[in-house]
Write an enzyme that holds these catalytic residues in place. Sequence first.
Site, PDB file in Angstrom:
ATOM      1  N   LYS A  22       0.835  -1.220   0.000  1.00 47.06           N
ATOM      2  CA  LYS A  22       0.000   0.000   0.000  1.00 47.06           C
ATOM      3  C   LYS A  22       0.859   1.254   0.000  1.00 47.06           C
ATOM      4  CE  LYS A  22      -1.879   1.513   4.044  1.00 47.06           C
ATOM      5  NZ  LYS A  22      -1.625   2.927   4.379  1.00 47.06           N
ATOM      6  N   ASN A  23       1.807   1.318   0.924  1.00 46.81           N
ATOM      7  CA  ASN A  23       2.514   2.592   1.105  1.00 46.81           C
ATOM      8  C   ASN A  23       3.540   2.862   0.001  1.00 46.81           C
ATOM      9  OD1 ASN A  23       0.903   3.179   3.251  1.00 46.81           O
ATOM     10  ND2 ASN A  23       2.357   2.484   4.815  1.00 46.81           N
ATOM     11  N   CYS A 117      -5.466   8.075   9.113  1.00 43.06           N
ATOM     12  CA  CYS A 117      -5.782   7.561  10.444  1.00 43.06           C
ATOM     13  C   CYS A 117      -5.386   8.586  11.500  1.00 43.06           C
ATOM     14  CB  CYS A 117      -5.034   6.250  10.690  1.00 43.06           C
ATOM     15  SG  CYS A 117      -5.652   4.884   9.692  1.00 43.06           S
ATOM     16  N   ASP A 309       3.258   0.088  12.226  1.00 43.86           N
ATOM     17  CA  ASP A 309       2.048  -0.451  11.582  1.00 43.86           C
ATOM     18  C   ASP A 309       1.773  -1.903  11.979  1.00 43.86           C
ATOM     19  OD1 ASP A 309       1.793   2.011  10.414  1.00 43.86           O
ATOM     20  OD2 ASP A 309       2.655   1.417   8.491  1.00 43.86           O
ATOM     21  N   ARG A 401      -9.214  -0.105   3.625  1.00 41.40           N
ATOM     22  CA  ARG A 401      -8.256   0.869   3.084  1.00 41.40           C
ATOM     23  C   ARG A 401      -6.925   0.210   2.759  1.00 41.40           C
ATOM     24  NH1 ARG A 401      -6.813   5.328   6.927  1.00 41.40           N
ATOM     25  NH2 ARG A 401      -5.124   5.181   5.452  1.00 41.40           N
TER      26      ARG A 401
HETATM   27  N1  EPU Z   1       6.422  13.912  11.416  1.00 42.86           N
HETATM   28  C1  EPU Z   1       6.681  15.234  11.723  1.00 42.86           C
HETATM   29  N2  EPU Z   1       6.750  16.141  10.698  1.00 42.86           N
HETATM   30  C2  EPU Z   1       6.575  15.784   9.402  1.00 42.86           C
HETATM   31  C3  EPU Z   1       6.327  14.436   9.089  1.00 42.86           C
HETATM   32  C4  EPU Z   1       6.252  13.518  10.124  1.00 42.86           C
HETATM   33  O1  EPU Z   1       6.830  15.584  12.894  1.00 42.86           O
HETATM   34  O2  EPU Z   1       6.664  16.650   8.522  1.00 42.86           O
HETATM   35  C5  EPU Z   1       6.350  12.914  12.498  1.00 42.86           C
HETATM   36  C6  EPU Z   1       4.992  12.237  12.548  1.00 42.86           C
HETATM   37  O3  EPU Z   1       4.060  12.989  13.317  1.00 42.86           O
HETATM   38  C7  EPU Z   1       5.337  10.916  13.183  1.00 42.86           C
HETATM   39  C8  EPU Z   1       6.728  10.616  12.608  1.00 42.86           C
HETATM   40  O4  EPU Z   1       7.244  11.873  12.180  1.00 42.86           O
HETATM   41  O5  EPU Z   1       5.431  11.056  14.565  1.00 42.86           O
HETATM   42  C9  EPU Z   1       6.769   9.647  11.453  1.00 42.86           C
HETATM   43  O6  EPU Z   1       5.808  10.015  10.479  1.00 42.86           O
HETATM   44  P1  EPU Z   1       5.988   9.654   8.941  1.00 42.86           P
HETATM   45  O7  EPU Z   1       6.081  10.916   8.173  1.00 42.86           O
HETATM   46  O8  EPU Z   1       7.089   8.656   8.792  1.00 42.86           O
HETATM   47  O9  EPU Z   1       4.607   8.948   8.624  1.00 42.86           O
HETATM   48  P2  EPU Z   1       3.697   9.128   7.358  1.00 42.86           P
HETATM   49  O10 EPU Z   1       4.520   9.324   6.141  1.00 42.86           O
HETATM   50  O11 EPU Z   1       2.619  10.106   7.633  1.00 42.86           O
HETATM   51  C10 EPU Z   1       3.722   6.612   6.690  1.00 42.86           C
HETATM   52  C11 EPU Z   1       2.688   5.557   6.451  1.00 42.86           C
HETATM   53  C12 EPU Z   1       2.060   5.142   7.771  1.00 42.86           C
HETATM   54  C13 EPU Z   1       3.161   4.661   8.705  1.00 42.86           C
HETATM   55  C14 EPU Z   1       4.265   5.726   8.855  1.00 42.86           C
HETATM   56  C15 EPU Z   1       5.444   5.261   9.679  1.00 42.86           C
HETATM   57  C16 EPU Z   1       1.897   6.142   4.263  1.00 42.86           C
HETATM   58  C17 EPU Z   1       0.809   6.655   3.416  1.00 42.86           C
HETATM   59  N3  EPU Z   1       1.669   6.090   5.565  1.00 42.86           N
HETATM   60  O12 EPU Z   1       3.027   7.710   7.273  1.00 42.86           O
HETATM   61  O13 EPU Z   1       1.225   4.048   7.441  1.00 42.86           O
HETATM   62  O14 EPU Z   1       2.607   4.422   9.984  1.00 42.86           O
HETATM   63  O15 EPU Z   1       4.741   6.101   7.552  1.00 42.86           O
HETATM   64  O16 EPU Z   1       6.016   4.126   9.117  1.00 42.86           O
HETATM   65  O17 EPU Z   1       2.938   5.734   3.769  1.00 42.86           O
HETATM   66  C18 EPU Z   1      -0.506   2.493   7.776  1.00 42.86           C
HETATM   67  O18 EPU Z   1      -0.155   1.951   6.714  1.00 42.86           O
HETATM   68  O19 EPU Z   1      -1.327   1.974   8.577  1.00 42.86           O
HETATM   69  C19 EPU Z   1       0.076   3.782   8.143  1.00 42.86           C
HETATM   70  C20 EPU Z   1      -0.435   4.569   9.073  1.00 42.86           C
END
Ligand code: EPU
Length: 432
Positions: A22-23, A117, A309, A401
């Site tokens: 997915k990601n 989420c 995850d 999803r």
């Molecule tokens: N963060 C910041 N600032 C930013 C970006 C992130 O402070 O600009 C913080 C976030 O609040 C969090 C941490 O950094 O505490 C990590 O967030 P990250 O950006 O890595 O997460 P994401 O890109 O929003 C993706 C996956 C999530 C998965 C996370 C961590 C996608 C679409 N989503 O989210 O997937 O939990 O990486 O591996 O790729 C899921 O598949 O169930 C899911 C939630």
Amino acid sequence: MEQYIINGGCELHGSVPISGAKNAALGILPAVFLCQDTCRIENLPQISDVHNMLDILSSMGAHIRYLNKNAVEINTAHAQNLPTPYEMVRRLRASYYLIGALLGRFGKAEVALPGGCDFGFRPIDQHIKGFEALGATVQITEGGIVQAEAKEGLVGDSVYLDVVSVGATMNIMLAAVLAKGQTVIENAAREPHIVDLANFLNTMGADITGAGTDVIKIRGVERLRGCTYSIIPDQIEAGTYLALATATGGEVTVTGVIPKHLESITAKLSEMGAEVIEEDDSVTVRRSKNERLHRINVKTQPYPGFPTDMQPQFGVLLSLADGTSILTEGIYDNRFKYVNELRRMGAVATVDGRIAVFEGVEHLSPAPVRAPDLRAGAALIMAGLVAEGITVIDEVRYVERGYEDIVKKLRAIGADIRLVSHPDGEMLERAN
Ligand code: EPU
């Protein structure tokens, strides 16, 4: 409203083919904006997040043709740089990748702040820091629209991420591939889907090195060309089925996987007492239902650490382990909402901020529960399949999803689970 009806208590046996990640898909689909030829994407998971992303692309004029259930051809030659409607992006966190992709293609992007989420505050400041380093001006309007523009074009630079962020790493890569000069992302995330996005972009002619390490270098190129690309298998989907078999007992093989991506998960399953057998592209978990799982501690971390995850799914395993286990969430502020639902099923657990303590019990009992988010929904399915009797899970749209054909795949390994819906109060069964 749709529900899962689960009659739990059986061991599971058989194999589960794992779908595309997915990601990875959610980064690769917007990346097609960067190229004006046709791209063929294979091993695309059929899940609602992917459908939502394809709908957004299509609303902007991308031409999309399904070749079969898991392969599409996309051409964005005539796409227009339209603001993406809030209604379409509000449920899809990954809609933020449109900012990087549209900035790269058109030098301008207007995208509503993403949904996804709810695990507490999820800022995108690191994405913005990256775009600004490349010369874009970024502002967020009062209505929550991100407006980014690079009037003079994007120019590569160094970006040090203050937090290891999957989304920021991928988004900056998207913006940088067509920028002038070299971009260096330091303290980059290392998840397999980051490597997959880099491989996809490189197949289109980009020049990206270092993906999979914490320093990624992107040398801007003039243009990208069309390509055929197959998405990697979903590490979290595979991990979920392995955790499930560990919880119910039995023997389940996930096929079409990259075992290396699953190491942090399989190491913990072994520690809990499951037998794990790795082959070239499959992993089997075997466990006798009669032996209690061993207690362990788990802390979620960026890759190659244990993935957040998989945290809720391990909450179910720790609920059933012999003794006290500690589960620490290292990424998000609020990813323990499912623990209340597990308590309704007999789990003994307390949560304090980012730490949950589980006092293992011998059995979980069926109860009506609600999926608070995607992975928590998967965890509640696990709990329902362990508990003897009928468990009803509401809000299953979250699960759909991210898990392709979950009911079909579970039924194929012996699970008694049905998806039902209630139009006008009447219960209708639907094949999935
Ligand atoms: N963060 C910041 N600032 C930013 C970006 C992130 O402070 O600009 C913080 C976030 O609040 C969090 C941490 O950094 O505490 C990590 O967030 P990250 O950006 O890595 O997460 P994401 O890109 O929003 C993706 C996956 C999530 C998965 C996370 C961590 C996608 C679409 N989503 O989210 O997937 O939990 O990486 O591996 O790729 C899921 O598949 O169930 C899911 C939630």
